[in-house]
Design a protein around this motif. Structure first.
Motif, PDB file in Angstrom:
ATOM      1  N   SER A 130       1.083  -1.285  -0.292  1.00 12.53           N
ATOM      2  CA  SER A 130      -0.042  -0.054   0.055  1.00 12.53           C
ATOM      3  C   SER A 130       0.943   1.543  -0.140  1.00 12.53           C
ATOM      4  N   ILE A 131       0.500   2.601  -0.413  1.00 12.54           N
ATOM      5  CA  ILE A 131       0.986   3.594  -0.490  1.00 12.54           C
ATOM      6  C   ILE A 131       0.750   3.970   0.688  1.00 12.54           C
ATOM      7  N   ASN A 132       1.161   4.819   1.767  1.00 15.12           N
ATOM      8  CA  ASN A 132       0.877   5.962   2.146  1.00 15.12           C
ATOM      9  C   ASN A 132       1.156   7.347   2.511  1.00 15.12           C
ATOM     10  N   TYR A 133       0.092   8.615   2.618  1.00 14.35           N
ATOM     11  CA  TYR A 133       0.819  10.005   3.032  1.00 14.35           C
ATOM     12  C   TYR A 133       0.428  10.330   4.354  1.00 14.35           C
ATOM     13  N   GLY A 134       1.734  10.972   4.304  1.00 16.24           N
ATOM     14  CA  GLY A 134       1.772  11.496   6.061  1.00 16.24           C
ATOM     15  C   GLY A 134       1.963  12.854   5.765  1.00 16.24           C
ATOM     16  N   VAL A 135       1.128  13.976   7.174  1.00 10.36           N
ATOM     17  CA  VAL A 135       1.636  14.996   6.712  1.00 10.36           C
ATOM     18  C   VAL A 135       2.064  15.545   8.789  1.00 10.36           C
ATOM     19  N   GLY A 136       3.308  15.964   8.458  1.00  9.06           N
ATOM     20  CA  GLY A 136       3.782  16.892   9.826  1.00  9.06           C
ATOM     21  C   GLY A 136       3.741  18.209   9.701  1.00  9.06           C
ATOM     22  N   VAL A 137       2.949  18.864  10.495  1.00  9.99           N
ATOM     23  CA  VAL A 137       3.133  20.361  10.713  1.00  9.99           C
ATOM     24  C   VAL A 137       3.728  20.710  11.884  1.00  9.99           C
ATOM     25  N   THR A 138       4.658  21.680  11.717  1.00  9.85           N
ATOM     26  CA  THR A 138       5.063  22.614  12.801  1.00  9.85           C
ATOM     27  C   THR A 138       4.951  24.042  12.914  1.00  9.85           C
ATOM     28  N   VAL A 139       4.156  24.599  13.960  1.00 11.48           N
ATOM     29  CA  VAL A 139       4.432  25.933  13.958  1.00 11.48           C
ATOM     30  C   VAL A 139       4.864  26.566  15.095  1.00 11.48           C
ATOM     31  N   SER A 140       6.038  27.399  15.262  1.00 14.36           N
ATOM     32  CA  SER A 140       6.640  28.199  16.141  1.00 14.36           C
ATOM     33  C   SER A 140       7.055  29.583  15.718  1.00 14.36           C
ATOM     34  N   LEU A 141       6.356  30.137  17.551  1.00 15.45           N
ATOM     35  CA  LEU A 141       6.014  31.550  17.654  1.00 15.45           C
ATOM     36  C   LEU A 141       7.281  31.640  18.522  1.00 15.45           C
ATOM     37  N   HIS A 142       8.310  32.282  18.152  1.00 20.40           N
ATOM     38  CA  HIS A 142       9.495  32.579  18.518  1.00 20.40           C
ATOM     39  C   HIS A 142       9.585  34.147  19.210  1.00 20.40           C
ATOM     40  N   LYS A 143       9.367  34.810  20.857  1.00 20.78           N
ATOM     41  CA  LYS A 143       8.860  35.572  21.355  1.00 20.78           C
ATOM     42  C   LYS A 143       9.485  35.926  22.105  1.00 20.78           C
ATOM     43  N   GLU A 144      11.063  35.550  22.003  1.00 21.66           N
ATOM     44  CA  GLU A 144      11.953  36.146  22.700  1.00 21.66           C
ATOM     45  C   GLU A 144      13.440  36.446  21.662  1.00 21.66           C
ATOM     46  N   SER A 145      13.416  35.742  21.173  1.00 26.32           N
ATOM     47  CA  SER A 145      14.339  35.783  19.784  1.00 26.32           C
ATOM     48  C   SER A 145      14.500  35.886  18.273  1.00 26.32           C
ATOM     49  N   ASP A 146      15.115  36.148  17.551  1.00 30.39           N
ATOM     50  CA  ASP A 146      15.137  36.403  16.415  1.00 30.39           C
ATOM     51  C   ASP A 146      15.469  34.674  15.535  1.00 30.39           C
ATOM     52  N   PRO A 147      14.588  34.084  15.545  1.00 38.52           N
ATOM     53  CA  PRO A 147      15.166  32.806  15.115  1.00 38.52           C
ATOM     54  C   PRO A 147      15.236  32.806  12.986  1.00 38.52           C
ATOM     55  N   GLY A 148      15.353  34.522  12.513  1.00 41.21           N
ATOM     56  CA  GLY A 148      15.670  35.112  11.129  1.00 41.21           C
ATOM     57  C   GLY A 148      17.366  33.537  10.880  1.00 41.21           C
ATOM     58  N   ALA A 149      18.030  33.920  11.221  1.00 43.55           N
ATOM     59  CA  ALA A 149      20.016  33.412  11.647  1.00 43.55           C
ATOM     60  C   ALA A 149      19.526  31.830  11.468  1.00 43.55           C
ATOM     61  N   GLU A 150      18.492  30.936  12.625  1.00 47.80           N
ATOM     62  CA  GLU A 150      18.994  29.994  12.487  1.00 47.80           C
ATOM     63  C   GLU A 150      18.150  29.648  11.098  1.00 47.80           C
ATOM     64  N   PHE A 151      17.046  30.064  11.362  1.00 45.87           N
ATOM     65  CA  PHE A 151      16.106  29.602   9.270  1.00 45.87           C
ATOM     66  C   PHE A 151      16.667  29.752   8.323  1.00 45.87           C
ATOM     67  N   GLU A 152      17.787  30.771   8.099  1.00 48.42           N
ATOM     68  CA  GLU A 152      19.316  29.860   7.098  1.00 48.42           C
ATOM     69  C   GLU A 152      19.386  29.133   6.742  1.00 48.42           C
ATOM     70  N   ALA A 153      20.516  28.924   8.246  1.00 46.55           N
ATOM     71  CA  ALA A 153      21.015  27.614   9.087  1.00 46.55           C
ATOM     72  C   ALA A 153      20.422  26.721   8.442  1.00 46.55           C
ATOM     73  N   LEU A 154      19.797  25.952   8.048  1.00 43.33           N
ATOM     74  CA  LEU A 154      18.458  25.085   8.186  1.00 43.33           C
ATOM     75  C   LEU A 154      18.196  24.510   6.840  1.00 43.33           C
ATOM     76  N   ARG A 155      18.449  25.555   5.587  1.00 44.10           N
ATOM     77  CA  ARG A 155      18.320  25.479   4.495  1.00 44.10           C
ATOM     78  C   ARG A 155      18.440  24.213   3.864  1.00 44.10           C
ATOM     79  N   GLN A 156      19.766  23.095   4.789  1.00 44.62           N
ATOM     80  CA  GLN A 156      19.839  22.026   3.353  1.00 44.62           C
ATOM     81  C   GLN A 156      19.812  20.749   4.733  1.00 44.62           C
ATOM     82  N   VAL A 157      18.664  21.582   6.260  1.00 46.48           N
ATOM     83  CA  VAL A 157      18.826  20.360   7.001  1.00 46.48           C
ATOM     84  C   VAL A 157      17.277  19.649   6.906  1.00 46.48           C
TER      85      VAL A 157
END
Length: 247
Positions: A130-157
């Motif tokens: 059988s062929i199966n499909y799964g969807v993973g969803v993550t929502v992260s709201l960073h309230k103290e530190s800006d996640p911009g640098a981390e977002f760019e660093a994980l581009r190939q992960v």
């Protein structure tokens, strides 16, 4: 990356007498020599005072990121819709929510995993592939530190680790930064950042064999469809998710 502005054209030398006239002249009977270091010192003192005031008000590198109105008041997983993926693949099954909802002073986060039942699938499939499909969803709201640098660093992960061969595609007009990452296993992930809010939607496609026992030798494994075929649906469902969480 923002670069230094390019400076073009010639600048004529400035007559220091014009700049200093009426401000730095010695009184009558004096030596008549200007003391420009006094003005430099005065400017440095003024700049230091302004910088110190800004540090007192905002801190150094400690300004809270803008969440652009996104909020996680409750776990969004039970009511997550996925209309476009559901139309392209099949209806969603019960979400595997579990204890995957975090409320913290520094970070609000929700994680969901949802199975999609391909159109034509039966509730109790027999033996075979059988062929199966799964969807993973993550929502992260960073309230103290800006996640911009981390977002760019994980581009190939990816979920399986660092994948320098992963295909990266920029998605325009979605948040501040968005891209689709397709791994060598055929899975795809859509990542979006808008200020301190980071969203991720993963689509997994995999096969499963239902047999009589562990020693059974399966054959004829079906070809797994590429998740990239559903990129448009992923983008549409991401827009819907972001709109739902924006208050």
């Amino acid at each position: 990356m923002i670069s230094e502005p390019e400076m073009t054209g010639d600048f004529a030398p400035t007559d220091s007498r014009e700049v200093m006239d009426g401000f730095g002249s010695e009184p009558a009977g004096g030596s008549g020599k200007h003391r420009p270091w006094l003005w430099a010192l005065g400017g440095a003192v003024m700049a230091t005072a302004l910088w110190a005031g800004a540090f007192f008000l905002y801190g150094l590198g400690d300004r809270r990121p803008d969440l652009h109105g996104y909020r996680l008041d409750k776990n969004p997983c039970p009511s997550l819709r996925l209309k476009s993926l559901g139309a392209a693949i099949g209806p969603r099954e019960k979400a595997d929510t579990g204890p995957r909802f975090l409320n913290h002073a520094a970070l609000d986060q929700a994680r969901c995993f949802i199975s999609l039942r391909p159109t034509g699938a039966v509730d109790q499939p027999g033996k075979g592939w059988s062929i199966n499909y799964g969807v993973g969803v993550t929502v992260s709201l960073h309230k103290e530190s800006d996640p911009g640098a981390e977002f760019e660093a994980l581009r190939q992960v990816t979920d399986t680790g660092i994948d320098p061969e992963a295909k990266l595609e920029t998605v325009p007009n979605l948040g501040e930064r968005a891209y689709l990452l397709t791994g060598d296993d055929g899975s795809s992930e859509l990542r979006v950042r808008e200020g301190g809010a980071v969203f991720s939607l993963n689509l997994y496609v995999f096969t499963q064999y239902m047999g009589d026992g562990p020693d059974e030798q399966p054959d004829g494994e079906p070809e797994v469809p590429k998740a990239s075929a559903y990129h448009s649906a992923m983008i549409s469902d991401m827009r819907d998710l972001m709109a739902t969480l924006n208050h």
